[in-house]
Motif scaffolding. Structure first.
Motif, PDB file in Angstrom:
ATOM      1  N   LEU A 240       0.831  -1.207   0.000  1.00 55.64           N
ATOM      2  CA  LEU A 240       0.000   0.000   0.000  1.00 55.64           C
ATOM      3  C   LEU A 240       0.863   1.253   0.000  1.00 55.64           C
ATOM      4  N   ARG A 241       1.895   1.280   0.813  1.00 55.28           N
ATOM      5  CA  ARG A 241       2.768   2.461   0.880  1.00 55.28           C
ATOM      6  C   ARG A 241       3.529   2.645  -0.427  1.00 55.28           C
ATOM      7  N   ASN A 242       3.907   1.567  -1.063  1.00 56.19           N
ATOM      8  CA  ASN A 242       4.660   1.670  -2.318  1.00 56.19           C
ATOM      9  C   ASN A 242       3.776   2.136  -3.477  1.00 56.19           C
ATOM     10  N   ARG A 243       2.476   1.832  -3.382  1.00 60.12           N
ATOM     11  CA  ARG A 243       1.562   2.211  -4.462  1.00 60.12           C
ATOM     12  C   ARG A 243       1.019   3.622  -4.292  1.00 60.12           C
ATOM     13  N   ALA A 244       0.741   3.996  -3.067  1.00 61.19           N
ATOM     14  CA  ALA A 244       0.055   5.263  -2.798  1.00 61.19           C
ATOM     15  C   ALA A 244       1.065   6.363  -2.489  1.00 61.19           C
ATOM     16  N   THR A 245       0.576   7.578  -2.477  1.00 63.05           N
ATOM     17  CA  THR A 245       1.392   8.694  -2.010  1.00 63.05           C
ATOM     18  C   THR A 245       1.648   8.505  -0.526  1.00 63.05           C
ATOM     19  N   ALA A 246       2.901   8.522  -0.119  1.00 68.22           N
ATOM     20  CA  ALA A 246       3.258   8.207   1.263  1.00 68.22           C
ATOM     21  C   ALA A 246       2.492   9.051   2.268  1.00 68.22           C
ATOM     22  N   GLY A 338     -18.065  -4.427   7.622  1.00 68.25           N
ATOM     23  CA  GLY A 338     -16.613  -4.365   7.499  1.00 68.25           C
ATOM     24  C   GLY A 338     -16.184  -5.114   6.251  1.00 68.25           C
ATOM     25  N   LEU A 339     -14.978  -4.846   5.782  1.00 64.25           N
ATOM     26  CA  LEU A 339     -14.492  -5.490   4.559  1.00 64.25           C
ATOM     27  C   LEU A 339     -13.839  -6.825   4.883  1.00 64.25           C
ATOM     28  N   LEU A 340     -14.124  -7.838   4.070  1.00 62.89           N
ATOM     29  CA  LEU A 340     -13.553  -9.171   4.220  1.00 62.89           C
ATOM     30  C   LEU A 340     -12.662  -9.481   3.028  1.00 62.89           C
ATOM     31  N   THR A 341     -11.482 -10.049   3.303  1.00 55.90           N
ATOM     32  CA  THR A 341     -10.548 -10.414   2.235  1.00 55.90           C
ATOM     33  C   THR A 341     -10.120 -11.864   2.411  1.00 55.90           C
ATOM     34  N   PRO A 342      -9.709 -12.534   1.332  1.00 54.42           N
ATOM     35  CA  PRO A 342      -9.267 -13.930   1.456  1.00 54.42           C
ATOM     36  C   PRO A 342      -8.042 -14.057   2.356  1.00 54.42           C
ATOM     37  N   VAL A 343      -7.949 -15.161   3.068  1.00 52.42           N
ATOM     38  CA  VAL A 343      -6.814 -15.426   3.957  1.00 52.42           C
ATOM     39  C   VAL A 343      -5.519 -15.461   3.139  1.00 52.42           C
ATOM     40  N   ASP A 345      -4.085 -13.235   1.309  1.00 50.41           N
ATOM     41  CA  ASP A 345      -4.090 -12.500   0.041  1.00 50.41           C
ATOM     42  C   ASP A 345      -3.566 -11.077   0.269  1.00 50.41           C
ATOM     43  N   VAL A 346      -2.299 -10.869  -0.042  1.00 53.42           N
ATOM     44  CA  VAL A 346      -1.644  -9.586   0.206  1.00 53.42           C
ATOM     45  C   VAL A 346      -2.288  -8.473  -0.625  1.00 53.42           C
ATOM     46  N   GLU A 347      -2.527  -8.749  -1.902  1.00 53.78           N
ATOM     47  CA  GLU A 347      -3.107  -7.730  -2.792  1.00 53.78           C
ATOM     48  C   GLU A 347      -4.489  -7.289  -2.309  1.00 53.78           C
ATOM     49  N   ALA A 348      -5.334  -8.266  -1.951  1.00 52.80           N
ATOM     50  CA  ALA A 348      -6.700  -7.939  -1.529  1.00 52.80           C
ATOM     51  C   ALA A 348      -6.700  -7.131  -0.240  1.00 52.80           C
ATOM     52  N   LEU A 349      -5.814  -7.463   0.675  1.00 58.28           N
ATOM     53  CA  LEU A 349      -5.754  -6.729   1.942  1.00 58.28           C
ATOM     54  C   LEU A 349      -5.242  -5.304   1.715  1.00 58.28           C
ATOM     55  N   ALA A 350      -4.266  -5.151   0.846  1.00 55.15           N
ATOM     56  CA  ALA A 350      -3.784  -3.798   0.508  1.00 55.15           C
ATOM     57  C   ALA A 350      -4.895  -2.981  -0.140  1.00 55.15           C
ATOM     58  N   ASP A 351      -5.665  -3.599  -1.042  1.00 54.96           N
ATOM     59  CA  ASP A 351      -6.775  -2.889  -1.701  1.00 54.96           C
ATOM     60  C   ASP A 351      -7.838  -2.475  -0.684  1.00 54.96           C
ATOM     61  N   ALA A 352      -8.139  -3.367   0.280  1.00 52.60           N
ATOM     62  CA  ALA A 352      -9.159  -3.048   1.290  1.00 52.60           C
ATOM     63  C   ALA A 352      -8.722  -1.869   2.147  1.00 52.60           C
ATOM     64  N   MET A 353      -7.454  -1.837   2.539  1.00 43.35           N
ATOM     65  CA  MET A 353      -6.961  -0.705   3.326  1.00 43.35           C
ATOM     66  C   MET A 353      -7.028   0.583   2.515  1.00 43.35           C
ATOM     67  N   HIS A 354      -6.686   0.490   1.235  1.00 46.04           N
ATOM     68  CA  HIS A 354      -6.753   1.674   0.375  1.00 46.04           C
ATOM     69  C   HIS A 354      -8.186   2.185   0.262  1.00 46.04           C
ATOM     70  N   LYS A 355      -9.153   1.269   0.127  1.00 47.82           N
ATOM     71  CA  LYS A 355     -10.560   1.670  -0.010  1.00 47.82           C
ATOM     72  C   LYS A 355     -11.052   2.421   1.216  1.00 47.82           C
ATOM     73  N   LYS A 360     -14.855   7.836   1.449  1.00 52.00           N
ATOM     74  CA  LYS A 360     -15.603   8.306   2.619  1.00 52.00           C
ATOM     75  C   LYS A 360     -16.996   7.700   2.677  1.00 52.00           C
ATOM     76  N   THR A 361     -17.660   7.561   1.539  1.00 49.21           N
ATOM     77  CA  THR A 361     -19.009   6.981   1.515  1.00 49.21           C
ATOM     78  C   THR A 361     -18.983   5.546   2.009  1.00 49.21           C
ATOM     79  N   LEU A 362     -18.001   4.771   1.568  1.00 44.91           N
ATOM     80  CA  LEU A 362     -17.869   3.385   2.019  1.00 44.91           C
ATOM     81  C   LEU A 362     -17.652   3.325   3.518  1.00 44.91           C
ATOM     82  N   ARG A 363     -16.780   4.170   4.036  1.00 42.81           N
ATOM     83  CA  ARG A 363     -16.522   4.187   5.479  1.00 42.81           C
ATOM     84  C   ARG A 363     -17.820   4.432   6.248  1.00 42.81           C
ATOM     85  N   GLU A 364     -18.608   5.403   5.802  1.00 41.73           N
ATOM     86  CA  GLU A 364     -19.853   5.737   6.509  1.00 41.73           C
ATOM     87  C   GLU A 364     -20.847   4.581   6.448  1.00 41.73           C
ATOM     88  N   GLN A 365     -20.928   3.900   5.312  1.00 42.37           N
ATOM     89  CA  GLN A 365     -21.835   2.752   5.183  1.00 42.37           C
ATOM     90  C   GLN A 365     -21.433   1.623   6.126  1.00 42.37           C
TER      91      GLN A 365
END
Length: 392
Positions: A240-246, A338-343, A345-355, A360-365
């Motif tokens: 996540l840190r390598n993909r996103a703006t630090a 809450g978001l669920l990711t496969p056991v 799965d590094v990519e899926a967990l990084a995507d969930a944290m990014h989301k 903001k809408t997802l967080r509120e839901q």
């Protein structure tokens, strides 16, 4: 009614936390006479002892410093192989004899005996036939069968000694009935309970550590890689840190201790995350940290329940978890709370944290659904379920 709860050791884990809630809830909502019998006295390691209601009577089955010295050293990772062999050959038979005698004495006065960590099956023959017996099981039976098959075989042979076997998730109960159909009538489900008022009060306590004022993601996990799989979380966070703006990615804090600490510290260095991933160690009161976090992340390979997720629900937090057996899917309302990711799965967990950090809408839901869903884990419900069980 006289209730006798049993636990092999009373330490700082999830099972111990849940036990405190049950003991206090029974004192608050019922008139039962409650006793807790602790298998071995662990002295200063019993950090949750002050949390137990003064109405609960505390007993020890083995309280001799000499008989518990090796077990205490092992808990603090100061064990030696020779001492372990001597303890097993010489002291363990003495401990078991003492446990049997003292448990027999306590059980004579009990109407219900509750084996809360499923460690007393070989002693249940000393319980009078008139007393009702209950065993709690806190892990996925299928996962435990893969990890410790001998233990599951022993339990399976001794389950007839219990009138009821409490499992803590519907998925776990389905799993158990399929694995052990001969015991299916004994199985029942009672969710772990948490006192929201207590959690909210503790979450407001002041914290002297200035790191709590920074933006951070949080995991509350025992540092035990065979189950908790913080390796996947650390790799996902680094991705996540390598993909996103630090600047858009908060720090990652971990609350917990365990034997995998050295391994995890090495991984943090290899990932180049020394400035961004912090192991905070054990925190007697983790709730201010949970309250201050931007999201709570859980990465286990397997669970029984996933207590820290339920604690996050009580504090209205955004939650992410691996969809491991068993517990998290039910706590997170199958992905609605809450978001669920496969056991693993590094990519899926990084995507969930990014989301959750960017949507903001997802967080509120997620938070809105969590507020509705958390009522299932309130003590009033679980204590009522337990009362119905022992009075039936």
């Amino acid at each position: 009614m006289s209730l006798l709860f049993l636990i092999s050791r009373f330490l700082d884990g999830g099972i111990d936390t849940v036990l405190v809630e049950y003991l206090n809830g029974l004192c608050r909502y019922t008139s039962h006479d409650v006793t807790l019998a602790i298998g071995m006295k662990m002295n200063e390691a019993e950090v949750f002892l002050p949390r137990i209601s003064p109405k609960v009577k505390i007993e020890y089955l083995v309280d001799s410093d000499m008989l518990t010295a090796y077990k205490r050293a092992k808990h603090h990772h100061r064990k030696r192989a020779l001492h372990g062999a001597l303890d097993e050959i010489i002291l363990n038979p003495v401990r078991r004899l003492l446990m049997r005698r003292r448990l027999a004495r306590l059980a004579r006065e009990a109407d219900v005996v509750v084996d809360f960590d499923s460690c007393f099956s070989s002693f249940m023959d000393v319980v009078p036939e008139r007393a009702k017996t209950v065993m709690w099981f806190h892990f996925s039976l299928a996962a435990e069968a893969r990890r410790a098959p001998k233990r599951i075989r022993r339990l399976r042979k001794s389950m007839h000694r219990y009138d009821h076997i409490v499992l803590i998730a519907d998925d776990m109960m389905d799993e158990a009935r399929e694995m052990m159909p001969e015991h299916k009538e004994r199985f029942c489900r009672i969710y772990n309970c948490l006192n929201r008022d207590t959690i909210v009060e503790k979450a407001s306590a002041p914290v002297g550590d200035k790191r709590i004022t920074r933006p951070f993601l949080l995991a509350v996990e025992r540092l035990e890689e065979s189950q908790k799989d913080l390796t996947t979380l650390f790799k996902a966070y680094a991705l996540l840190r390598n993909r996103a703006t630090a600047a858009d990615v908060p720090e990652l804090y971990i609350i917990g201790e365990g034997r995998s600490r050295g391994e995890l510290e090495g991984l943090i260095c290899r990932l180049g995350m020394e400035r961004h991933i912090t192991l905070l160690g054990f925190q007697a009161n983790p709730y201010p940290w949970i309250k201050a976090s931007q999201a709570l992340v859980h990465s286990s390979r397997f669970e029984g329940f996933g207590l820290s997720l339920a604690e996050g629900l009580m504090l209205g937090k955004v939650l992410i978890s691996t969809d491991c057996p068993t517990g998290p899917a039910e706590i997170l309302a199958r992905g609605k709370a809450g978001l669920l990711t496969p056991v693993g799965d590094v990519e899926a967990l990084a995507d969930a944290m990014h989301k959750v950090l960017t949507d903001k809408t997802l967080r509120e839901q997620l938070m809105e659904e969590g507020l509705r869903h958390r009522r299932l884990f309130m003590p009033e419900q679980s204590i009522a379920d337990f009362n119905r069980l022992i009075e039936s």
